[in-house]
Design a protein around this motif. Structure first.
Motif, short mmCIF file in Angstrom:
data_model
loop_
_atom_site.label_atom_id
_atom_site.label_comp_id
_atom_site.label_asym_id
_atom_site.label_seq_id
_atom_site.Cartn_x
_atom_site.Cartn_y
_atom_site.Cartn_z
N LEU A 282 59.28 65.52 32.81
CA LEU A 282 59.54 66.54 33.81
C LEU A 282 58.26 67.02 34.49
N LYS A 283 57.14 66.87 33.79
CA LYS A 283 55.87 67.39 34.32
C LYS A 283 55.45 66.66 35.60
N THR A 284 55.48 65.33 35.58
CA THR A 284 55.00 64.56 36.73
C THR A 284 55.78 64.87 38.00
N PRO A 285 57.12 64.81 37.98
CA PRO A 285 57.85 65.17 39.20
C PRO A 285 57.66 66.63 39.59
N MET A 286 57.54 67.52 38.62
CA MET A 286 57.32 68.92 38.93
C MET A 286 56.01 69.10 39.68
N ARG A 287 54.95 68.44 39.19
CA ARG A 287 53.65 68.57 39.85
C ARG A 287 53.60 67.81 41.17
N ALA A 288 54.56 66.92 41.38
CA ALA A 288 54.64 66.19 42.65
C ALA A 288 55.50 66.92 43.67
N GLY A 289 56.04 68.09 43.29
CA GLY A 289 56.77 68.90 44.25
C GLY A 289 58.28 68.90 44.10
N ALA A 290 58.81 68.40 42.99
CA ALA A 290 60.26 68.38 42.80
C ALA A 290 60.82 69.79 42.80
N SER A 291 62.02 69.93 43.35
CA SER A 291 62.69 71.22 43.39
C SER A 291 63.33 71.52 42.04
N ASP A 292 63.76 72.77 41.86
CA ASP A 292 64.45 73.13 40.63
C ASP A 292 65.72 72.30 40.46
N ASP A 293 66.43 72.06 41.56
CA ASP A 293 67.65 71.24 41.49
C ASP A 293 67.33 69.84 41.01
N GLU A 294 66.25 69.27 41.51
CA GLU A 294 65.88 67.91 41.12
C GLU A 294 65.47 67.86 39.64
N LEU A 295 64.73 68.86 39.21
CA LEU A 295 64.32 68.89 37.80
C LEU A 295 65.54 69.08 36.89
N ALA A 296 66.48 69.91 37.31
CA ALA A 296 67.70 70.10 36.53
C ALA A 296 68.47 68.79 36.41
N GLU A 297 68.57 68.04 37.49
CA GLU A 297 69.30 66.77 37.45
C GLU A 297 68.61 65.78 36.52
N ARG A 298 67.30 65.75 36.55
CA ARG A 298 66.57 64.86 35.63
C ARG A 298 66.82 65.25 34.18
N TRP A 299 66.85 66.55 33.92
CA TRP A 299 67.07 67.05 32.57
C TRP A 299 68.48 66.70 32.09
N ILE A 300 69.46 66.89 32.96
CA ILE A 300 70.84 66.53 32.63
C ILE A 300 70.95 65.05 32.30
N ALA A 301 70.31 64.21 33.11
CA ALA A 301 70.35 62.77 32.86
C ALA A 301 69.67 62.39 31.55
N ALA A 302 68.59 63.11 31.20
CA ALA A 302 67.88 62.82 29.95
C ALA A 302 68.77 63.12 28.74
N VAL A 303 69.42 64.27 28.74
CA VAL A 303 70.26 64.66 27.60
C VAL A 303 71.49 63.76 27.50
N ALA A 304 71.98 63.28 28.62
CA ALA A 304 73.16 62.41 28.61
C ALA A 304 72.91 61.15 27.79
N ARG A 305 71.64 60.76 27.63
CA ARG A 305 71.29 59.53 26.90
C ARG A 305 71.02 59.77 25.42
N LYS A 306 71.30 60.97 24.94
CA LYS A 306 71.03 61.30 23.53
C LYS A 306 71.78 60.37 22.60
N ARG A 307 71.10 59.91 21.57
CA ARG A 307 71.70 58.99 20.61
C ARG A 307 72.59 59.75 19.63
N PRO A 308 73.49 59.06 18.92
CA PRO A 308 74.41 59.75 18.02
C PRO A 308 73.73 60.39 16.82
N GLY A 309 72.60 59.84 16.36
CA GLY A 309 71.93 60.40 15.20
C GLY A 309 70.51 59.88 15.08
N HIS A 310 69.77 60.39 14.08
CA HIS A 310 68.37 60.00 13.96
C HIS A 310 68.18 58.63 13.35
N GLY A 311 69.16 58.14 12.59
CA GLY A 311 69.12 56.76 12.09
C GLY A 311 68.10 56.48 11.00
#
Length: 329
Positions: A282-311
């Protein structure tokens, strides 16, 4: 919301403020320390507050825990806490710390809006503390605990890692100490997050062993299971209550199916799990000028990929490259 593909919703945000620490605990890092992140790579206080605000105001985060490394080393900590406490709706705010310096900072943190603290304490013995941490700071930790309690940062919780042949004989004395002081003790299984990659299952004191050690001196009964929710600790009433003790069996009793946590590292990476091998920047796009909406979408996409467990029990399990100090607990 921060929802993953298994239906879990992240509402608990752990934010690492620094990878630096003033102790050298053997289960975390070598005595000589680590190569710390350059300051330019760390999120600034403004960047931390901006990302936390996005989480709270747009993505359903209701709890924020500041961690490290050692978060008390971050000089802007009271300001970061105050600005976080001013968010609407105000999240529950806590701190995970080794308590060195807490005796001085506890009143300011309470005034800033911090709700409570979790303090790492593995022994009541000064010499054992020095062997474990390579520092003679046991008295500072005890003083920090007392100051947190006096400042109203309650419940004061203590996190303890038992290690075979080193401090496993202190399980009962530690619980007696916490019962006497009114602190809430939680034992945590040692996890494979040390920088030296020296963890072994054989040397880990398991949740079953911890309960066995305690049951010889106390009557433990399971607390309300439904009340546990997504909390990592299994809680037990001590001698009928109301005092409780918790056991976090991260390795042998994983609670991944109910996990509601997401992590933000000190250099601005989203991590879905302590044991994740991938991160989302999130840091690189934030420092490149990403909006709050864009950062939120990136965050949502990141959590969507969460694995079922630590394994950890999977033969293909790989310990993450980052140690605990660089991830944030």
């Amino acid at each position: 919301m921060l929802r993953d593909s298994f239906g879990r919703v992240a509402t608990d945000l752990r934010v690492s403020l620094t990878d630096k620490c003033n102790l050298r605990c053997t289960y975390c890092m070598p005595p000589e320390g680590l190569d710390w992140l350059p300051n330019a790579q760390l999120l600034t206080a403004d960047e931390i507050v901006r990302l936390v605000a996005i989480g709270v105001e747009r993505l359903g985060i209701t709890e924020v825990r500041y961690t490290g490394g050692e978060p008390l080393l971050r000089r802007e900590l009271p300001d970061i806490v105050a600005r976080t406490a001013a968010l609407e709706p105000k999240p529950q705010l806590s701190l995970t710390t080794n308590a060195i310096g807490l005796a001085r900072l506890a009143p300011a943190l309470a005034e800033a809006g911090l709700d409570r603290v979790n303090v790492s304490l593995d022994t009541l013995d000064r010499d054992t503390f020095q062997r474990l941490s390579h520092r003679d700071r046991h008295a500072d930790v005890i003083a920090g605990l007392a100051a947190a309690d006096e400042a109203g940062l309650r419940p004061v919780k203590i996190n303890t890692v038992l290690m075979r042949g080193l401090n496993d004989h202190e399980a009962v004395p530690l619980l007696r100490f916490c019962l006497d002081k009114g602190y809430e003790l939680r034992f945590i299984e040692q996890m494979p997050l040390d920088a030296q990659h020296g963890w072994s299952r054989e040397n880990m004191v398991t949740a079953d062993e911890i309960l066995g050690l305690l049951s010889g001196a106390f009557d433990l009964t399971v607390d309300d299971v439904e009340e546990r929710g997504s909390a990592p600790a299994e809680r037990f009433l001590v001698d009928g209550g109301p005092a409780r003790v918790g056991v976090i069996g991260s390795v042998t009793r994983p609670f991944c199916g109910a996990c509601d946590r997401v992590r933000l590292t000190a250099d601005g990476q989203v991590r879905n799990c302590l044991f994740a091998t991938e991160e989302s920047d999130l840091k690189t796009p934030m420092r490149a000028g990403a909006s709050d909406d864009e950062l939120a979408e990136r965050w949502i996409a990141a959590v969507a990929r969460k694995r079922p467990g630590h394994g950890i029990d999977d033969p293909s399990f790989l310990q993450p490259a980052r140690p605990m100090s660089a991830i944030g607990g």
